[in-house]
Design a protein around this motif. Structure first.
Motif, PDB file in Angstrom:
ATOM      1  N   GLY A  38      49.254  41.270  28.950  1.00  0.00           N
ATOM      2  CA  GLY A  38      49.288  40.854  27.551  1.00  0.00           C
ATOM      3  C   GLY A  38      50.436  39.913  27.255  1.00  0.00           C
ATOM      4  N   VAL A  39      51.635  40.299  27.755  1.00  0.00           N
ATOM      5  CA  VAL A  39      52.791  39.438  27.522  1.00  0.00           C
ATOM      6  C   VAL A  39      52.612  38.096  28.231  1.00  0.00           C
ATOM      7  CG1 VAL A  39      55.273  39.199  27.918  1.00  0.00           C
ATOM      8  CG2 VAL A  39      54.342  41.389  27.142  1.00  0.00           C
ATOM      9  N   GLY A  40      52.099  38.156  29.473  1.00  0.00           N
ATOM     10  CA  GLY A  40      51.890  36.910  30.203  1.00  0.00           C
ATOM     11  C   GLY A  40      50.880  36.006  29.537  1.00  0.00           C
ATOM     12  N   ALA A  41      49.779  36.625  29.045  1.00  0.00           N
ATOM     13  CA  ALA A  41      48.768  35.816  28.369  1.00  0.00           C
ATOM     14  C   ALA A  41      49.324  35.212  27.080  1.00  0.00           C
ATOM     15  CB  ALA A  41      47.537  36.665  28.075  1.00  0.00           C
ATOM     16  N   ALA A  42      50.081  36.046  26.327  1.00  0.00           N
ATOM     17  CA  ALA A  42      50.661  35.524  25.090  1.00  0.00           C
ATOM     18  C   ALA A  42      51.651  34.405  25.376  1.00  0.00           C
ATOM     19  CB  ALA A  42      51.353  36.656  24.331  1.00  0.00           C
ATOM     20  N   TRP A  43      52.462  34.610  26.417  1.00  0.00           N
ATOM     21  CA  TRP A  43      53.414  33.552  26.777  1.00  0.00           C
ATOM     22  C   TRP A  43      52.691  32.287  27.209  1.00  0.00           C
ATOM     23  CZ3 TRP A  43      54.264  30.949  31.348  1.00  0.00           C
ATOM     24  CH2 TRP A  43      55.417  30.167  31.404  1.00  0.00           C
ATOM     25  N   HIS A  44      51.612  32.478  27.981  1.00  0.00           N
ATOM     26  CA  HIS A  44      50.855  31.305  28.430  1.00  0.00           C
ATOM     27  C   HIS A  44      50.233  30.567  27.243  1.00  0.00           C
ATOM     28  CE1 HIS A  44      48.361  28.789  30.956  1.00  0.00           C
ATOM     29  NE2 HIS A  44      47.292  29.184  30.287  1.00  0.00           N
ATOM     30  N   VAL A  45      49.648  31.329  26.317  1.00  0.00           N
ATOM     31  CA  VAL A  45      49.054  30.687  25.136  1.00  0.00           C
ATOM     32  C   VAL A  45      50.132  29.969  24.336  1.00  0.00           C
ATOM     33  CG1 VAL A  45      47.892  31.144  22.942  1.00  0.00           C
ATOM     34  CG2 VAL A  45      47.110  32.276  25.028  1.00  0.00           C
ATOM     35  N   SER A  46      51.310  30.628  24.222  1.00  0.00           N
ATOM     36  CA  SER A  46      52.399  29.990  23.490  1.00  0.00           C
ATOM     37  C   SER A  46      52.811  28.685  24.154  1.00  0.00           C
ATOM     38  CB  SER A  46      53.593  30.948  23.402  1.00  0.00           C
ATOM     39  OG  SER A  46      54.704  30.316  22.815  1.00  0.00           O
ATOM     40  N   GLN A  47      52.929  28.730  25.488  1.00  0.00           N
ATOM     41  CA  GLN A  47      53.319  27.514  26.200  1.00  0.00           C
ATOM     42  C   GLN A  47      52.261  26.430  26.070  1.00  0.00           C
ATOM     43  OE1 GLN A  47      56.309  26.885  27.827  1.00  0.00           O
ATOM     44  NE2 GLN A  47      56.896  28.750  26.747  1.00  0.00           N
ATOM     45  N   VAL A  48      50.999  26.839  26.206  1.00  0.00           N
ATOM     46  CA  VAL A  48      49.919  25.853  26.115  1.00  0.00           C
ATOM     47  C   VAL A  48      49.868  25.235  24.731  1.00  0.00           C
ATOM     48  CG1 VAL A  48      47.416  25.576  26.157  1.00  0.00           C
ATOM     49  CG2 VAL A  48      48.551  26.877  27.954  1.00  0.00           C
ATOM     50  N   SER A  49      50.039  26.100  23.693  1.00  0.00           N
ATOM     51  CA  SER A  49      50.000  25.562  22.335  1.00  0.00           C
ATOM     52  C   SER A  49      51.176  24.613  22.091  1.00  0.00           C
ATOM     53  CB  SER A  49      50.014  26.705  21.323  1.00  0.00           C
ATOM     54  OG  SER A  49      51.195  27.483  21.461  1.00  0.00           O
ATOM     55  N   LEU A 294      60.019  19.146  14.654  1.00  0.00           N
ATOM     56  CA  LEU A 294      58.574  18.943  14.616  1.00  0.00           C
ATOM     57  C   LEU A 294      57.811  20.220  14.934  1.00  0.00           C
ATOM     58  CD1 LEU A 294      58.129  15.457  16.351  1.00  0.00           C
ATOM     59  CD2 LEU A 294      57.753  16.005  13.954  1.00  0.00           C
ATOM     60  N   LEU A 295      58.356  21.011  15.881  1.00  0.00           N
ATOM     61  CA  LEU A 295      57.640  22.210  16.324  1.00  0.00           C
ATOM     62  C   LEU A 295      58.070  23.459  15.573  1.00  0.00           C
ATOM     63  CD1 LEU A 295      57.735  21.587  20.177  1.00  0.00           C
ATOM     64  CD2 LEU A 295      55.908  21.011  18.564  1.00  0.00           C
ATOM     65  N   ALA A 296      58.905  23.336  14.538  1.00  0.00           N
ATOM     66  CA  ALA A 296      59.354  24.515  13.796  1.00  0.00           C
ATOM     67  C   ALA A 296      58.201  25.285  13.161  1.00  0.00           C
ATOM     68  CB  ALA A 296      60.379  24.100  12.734  1.00  0.00           C
ATOM     69  N   PRO A 297      57.218  24.626  12.510  1.00  0.00           N
ATOM     70  CA  PRO A 297      56.092  25.410  11.955  1.00  0.00           C
ATOM     71  C   PRO A 297      55.329  26.168  13.032  1.00  0.00           C
ATOM     72  CG  PRO A 297      56.164  23.197  11.010  1.00  0.00           C
ATOM     73  CD  PRO A 297      57.131  23.198  12.132  1.00  0.00           C
ATOM     74  N   LEU A 298      55.145  25.532  14.187  1.00  0.00           N
ATOM     75  CA  LEU A 298      54.440  26.213  15.270  1.00  0.00           C
ATOM     76  C   LEU A 298      55.232  27.419  15.761  1.00  0.00           C
ATOM     77  CD1 LEU A 298      52.133  26.342  17.347  1.00  0.00           C
ATOM     78  CD2 LEU A 298      53.470  24.781  18.775  1.00  0.00           C
ATOM     79  N   ALA A 299      56.561  27.295  15.869  1.00  0.00           N
ATOM     80  CA  ALA A 299      57.377  28.416  16.326  1.00  0.00           C
ATOM     81  C   ALA A 299      57.272  29.597  15.362  1.00  0.00           C
ATOM     82  CB  ALA A 299      58.833  27.968  16.471  1.00  0.00           C
ATOM     83  N   GLY A 300      57.243  29.338  14.060  1.00  0.00           N
ATOM     84  CA  GLY A 300      57.086  30.430  13.095  1.00  0.00           C
ATOM     85  C   GLY A 300      55.750  31.129  13.243  1.00  0.00           C
ATOM     86  N   ALA A 301      54.692  30.336  13.433  1.00  0.00           N
ATOM     87  CA  ALA A 301      53.374  30.941  13.619  1.00  0.00           C
ATOM     88  C   ALA A 301      53.324  31.755  14.902  1.00  0.00           C
ATOM     89  CB  ALA A 301      52.306  29.844  13.639  1.00  0.00           C
ATOM     90  N   GLN A 302      54.014  31.285  15.935  1.00  0.00           N
ATOM     91  CA  GLN A 302      54.030  32.038  17.195  1.00  0.00           C
ATOM     92  C   GLN A 302      54.770  33.355  17.044  1.00  0.00           C
ATOM     93  OE1 GLN A 302      55.707  29.290  19.993  1.00  0.00           O
ATOM     94  NE2 GLN A 302      53.753  28.283  20.437  1.00  0.00           N
ATOM     95  N   ARG A 303      55.851  33.398  16.272  1.00  0.00           N
ATOM     96  CA  ARG A 303      56.565  34.659  16.057  1.00  0.00           C
ATOM     97  C   ARG A 303      55.669  35.672  15.356  1.00  0.00           C
ATOM     98  NH1 ARG A 303      60.962  31.163  14.970  1.00  0.00           N
ATOM     99  NH2 ARG A 303      60.463  31.206  12.744  1.00  0.00           N
ATOM    100  N   ASP A 304      54.934  35.241  14.350  1.00  0.00           N
ATOM    101  CA  ASP A 304      54.012  36.155  13.667  1.00  0.00           C
ATOM    102  C   ASP A 304      52.948  36.660  14.631  1.00  0.00           C
ATOM    103  OD1 ASP A 304      55.479  35.678  11.398  1.00  0.00           O
ATOM    104  OD2 ASP A 304      54.107  34.148  10.602  1.00  0.00           O
ATOM    105  N   ALA A 305      52.458  35.755  15.489  1.00  0.00           N
ATOM    106  CA  ALA A 305      51.422  36.159  16.447  1.00  0.00           C
ATOM    107  C   ALA A 305      51.959  37.171  17.446  1.00  0.00           C
ATOM    108  CB  ALA A 305      50.875  34.928  17.175  1.00  0.00           C
ATOM    109  N   TRP A 306      53.253  37.050  17.813  1.00  0.00           N
ATOM    110  CA  TRP A 306      53.840  38.009  18.744  1.00  0.00           C
ATOM    111  C   TRP A 306      53.842  39.427  18.159  1.00  0.00           C
ATOM    112  CZ3 TRP A 306      54.893  38.048  23.718  1.00  0.00           C
ATOM    113  CH2 TRP A 306      55.047  36.844  24.404  1.00  0.00           C
TER     114      TRP A 306
END
Length: 698
Positions: A38-49, A294-306
């Motif tokens: 789960g952590v690996g998949a989430a990290w991979h999705v985060s990296q890909v996004s 530029l990536l600040a909005p994406l980082a916030g969305a990723q924290r919520d997804a975590w």
């Protein structure tokens, strides 16, 4: 009668048992695997996004700088077109030195008001007109940079775009020049038009767009001077002071790359920099963006997804534990039954689980493995018996050594040396040598042969148990070709009688001292005897010999290709070693069906009596391939040898030795001419009165 006592009912086993340690460890591993997955998949999705977001920013910025670069290039082209229109309205008389600037009818020139300043120079470099803001000004007010670009235009006869003509931010300008030509093509003068840097025709302030915290647009010249900037105060500054852009600009200067209109983007740890060039004015357009902003909005969305993912993984782990516990119940029952059996509980067999699944599969697998083990043991016994039969009944001696020890010794070897198998098995190889010096000398010889040829083939003197010497032809190869520590297989053939014959004078007269093969004289004699025997048999049969009769054997004449290379580069000792090895190879290949001889320096011949032509051709090809596959190594250099072979059939068209040898030699000569390393089949030929003779003889 009294009633019998009632039987005591055993307590019912609980329906749920705690799994054993092995299952608990497997469950822990499963939980860890789920967490890691789960952590690996989430990290991979985060990296890909994140990578996808960066890729989109890169594509957007690259397209943006390319569009702006093309827009500015079109402005410059438009300015040049306007200047060309002005040049078309200038008559040659306007450039004559007698005309004073105030006398020139410049008011009639078309599109003159497009430029902030206009200069006209004659072919002598003197100004004929100098207008600034629509008014004539003295020539002395002309900037050196403007005068220089006019001179370059007169010298080159080509349009020019000047570098930035310095001044204040509001007075900085760029000059465009156009040569004026006569009808015969000669340069008559030069026309220059200057535009202010921040004019509407060049870089208006609105082009840089408002400044944003996360991004800025910069237009700069090749020398790093900023021409336009989202921050107007940075105009006429230097890009070396721009965060992010300075590093990219420095690398670009270091690589000395030409300016091209195609955009390129570099992603730095803190910035995303896109650049596109304008070749004509030697300008560059750059967009510099702060990647974190530029990536600040994406980082916030990723924290919520975590956080959402953590809750989902926790619920999944609990569900997985319950499912694994339920699935492990057959194994838990099996463990409980085994414990009862160890306590000698007679009721324990009743608790064996009556279920399939992994328990039944494990039992089936174990039974199958037991059957396979029995089969493999029987097969091993059969192979061992077959191997022992080979050792006991082979006509040659067989020995396998490893690390200097005799691991396997065949019966024929024991008979040859006068030992029993038990007396040699497991003993040091030194046992069968007369002295330690002989053993060391033979070992060095073996190592040298393996280093050069990858195998050993030679005569070795051993010592029997009774102390008498015995000579054997020994052939050795590694059990594993890629590793000598796997052991070595040796084939021993008793040649004591042959060695004794070699001591006689008749043997020396008929054999070559270097290769131990028949020499030329013996070859002629044996071949002549074979032909005479055939003639006698034909005469006794009473039928005349015909040229098309079936062949009664074949003769091969072989010549090593480029053999002199070995002598020249590695020395004659290496050449002699190569000849000995080729002789051994030929003799081992044909001794069951014929005989070989050395008939010249690097020339050999083989006679195969009673061999059909097709079979002889196959043997010749086999010999050619064997020589080609051999790659000796001398003095640290590897060599590749090949062999040209001429083949003739011993039919009625070959009446005597001279005819056979001449035909075979000419067939070999044909193989040489056809490119070497091939087999050519010859036919009967008339021997010339003079010229090339058989086997290269004079």
């Amino acid at each position: 009668m009294t009633a019998p006592p009632s039987a005591v009912q055993p307590p019912e086993a609980p329906s749920w048992h705690l799994p054993g340690p092995l299952v608990l460890r497997m469950m822990a591993v499963a939980v860890c695997a789920v967490l890691l997955a789960g952590v690996g998949a989430a990290w991979h999705v985060s990296q890909v996004s994140s990578q996808e977001a960066v890729r989109r920013v890169v594509a957007q910025q690259t397209d943006e700088v390319e569009v702006i670069a093309r827009l500015l290039a079109s402005k410059i082209e438009q300015s040049q077109k306007v200047l060309r229109t002005v040049a078309a309205g200038i008559a040659p008389r306007m450039l004559e030195p007698a005309n004073a600037p105030e006398a020139l009818p410049y008011q009639s020139l078309p599109a003159l008001g497009f430029f902030d300043a206009v200069q006209i120079a004659g072919s002598d470099g003197e100004l004929r007109l100098n207008l600034r803001g629509g008014h004539a000004v003295p020539p002395a007010s002309l900037e050196p940079a403007e005068r220089d670009v006019l001179r370059r235009t007169l010298a080159d006869g080509k349009p020019q775009v000047s570098e930035l003509i310095a001044g204040g931010t509001g007075d900085a300008r760029i000059a465009f020049t156009m040569p004026l030509h006569r009808e015969d093509g000669a340069v008559l003068g030069a026309l220059a038009g200057a535009l202010k840097l921040q004019s509407q025709g060049l870089l208006p302030p609105s082009m840089a767009l408002p400044e944003r915290d996360e991004s800025r647009l910069v237009v700069f010249s090749r020398d790093g001077t900023i021409l336009a900037h989202s921050d107007p105060t940075r105009v006429l500054g230097n890009v070396r002071d721009e965060a992010g852009l300075s590093d990219v600009y420095a690398r670009w200067l270091q690589q000395a790359q030409p300016l091209v209109g195609r955009g390129a983007t570099q992603v730095l740890p803190e910035h995303i920099v896109s650049m596109a060039g304008m070749p004509l004015p030697q300008w560059m357009v750059a967009r510099v963006s702060h990647s974190r902003a530029l990536l600040a909005p994406l980082a916030g969305a990723q924290r919520d997804a975590w956080w959402v993912l953590a809750g989902a993984i926790g619920a999944g782990v609990l569900a997985l534990l319950g499912l694994l516990g339920w699935m492990a119940q057959p194994l838990a029952h099996l463990r409980l039954a085994a414990q009862q059996l160890l306590r000698h509980d007679t009721k324990a067999p009743r608790l064996w689980p009556q279920a399939g699944g992994e328990v039944g599969d494990v039992v089936q697998v174990l039974e199958r493995l037991a059957r396979q083990g029995s089969h493999h043991a029987a097969l091993q016994t059969t192979l061992g018996g077959q191997f022992q039969a080979i050792l006991d009944h082979a006509s040659v001696g067989i020995v396998i050594t490893r690390h200097g020890m005799l691991e396997v010794v065949g019966r024929q070897t024991c008979l040859m040396l006068g030992y029993t198998p038990k007396e040699l098995q497991g003993k040091p190889a030194r046992t069968i040598y007369a002295s330690a010096e002989d053993y060391a000398r033979t070992g060095a010889r073996v190592q040298a042969e393996f280093a050069v040829h990858g195998a050993f083939d030679g005569d070795v003197c051993f010592m029997r148990k009774d102390g008498s010497p015995v000579w054997a032809r020994v052939q050795g190869r590694g059990v594993r070709a890629d590793a000598m520590d796997g052991g070595t297989v040796w084939i021993l053939e008793d040649i004591t009688a042959v060695r004794q014959a070699q001591q006689q004078q008749t043997w020396e007269a008929s054999h070559d001292a270097l290769t131990q093969l028949y020499n030329r004289t013996a070859f002629d004699q044996r071949l002549g005897a074979l032909l005479a025997e055939r003639s006698t048999r034909v005469r006794d049969d009473g039928a005349p010999a015909q040229a098309g009769a079936l062949a009664e054997g074949v003769v091969l004449f072989m010549d090593l290709d480029h053999f002199t290379v070995v002598n020249d580069l590695a020395g004659h000792d290496a050449g002699d070693d190569a000849l000995r090895h080729v002789a051994r190879l030929l003799e081992s290949q044909v001794r069951q069906m014929g005989w070989a001889a050395r008939v010249g320096g690097d020339q050999f011949a083989v006679v195969l009596p009673g061999c059909a032509l097709a079979r002889g051709q196959a043997v010749a090809e086999q010999l050619r391939q064997a020589v080609q596959a051999w790659a000796p190594s001398y003095q640290g250099s590897s060599f590749t040898l090949s062999m040209s072979i001429g083949l003739v059939a011993l039919d009625a068209s070959m009446p005597d030795v001279a005819a056979v040898l001449y035909a075979a030699d000419m067939a070999c000569y044909d193989a040489k001419r056809a490119g070497r390393n091939r087999v050519e089949t010859g036919r009967a030929r008339e021997m010339p009165a003079s010229g090339r003779m058989a086997l290269g003889s004079a």
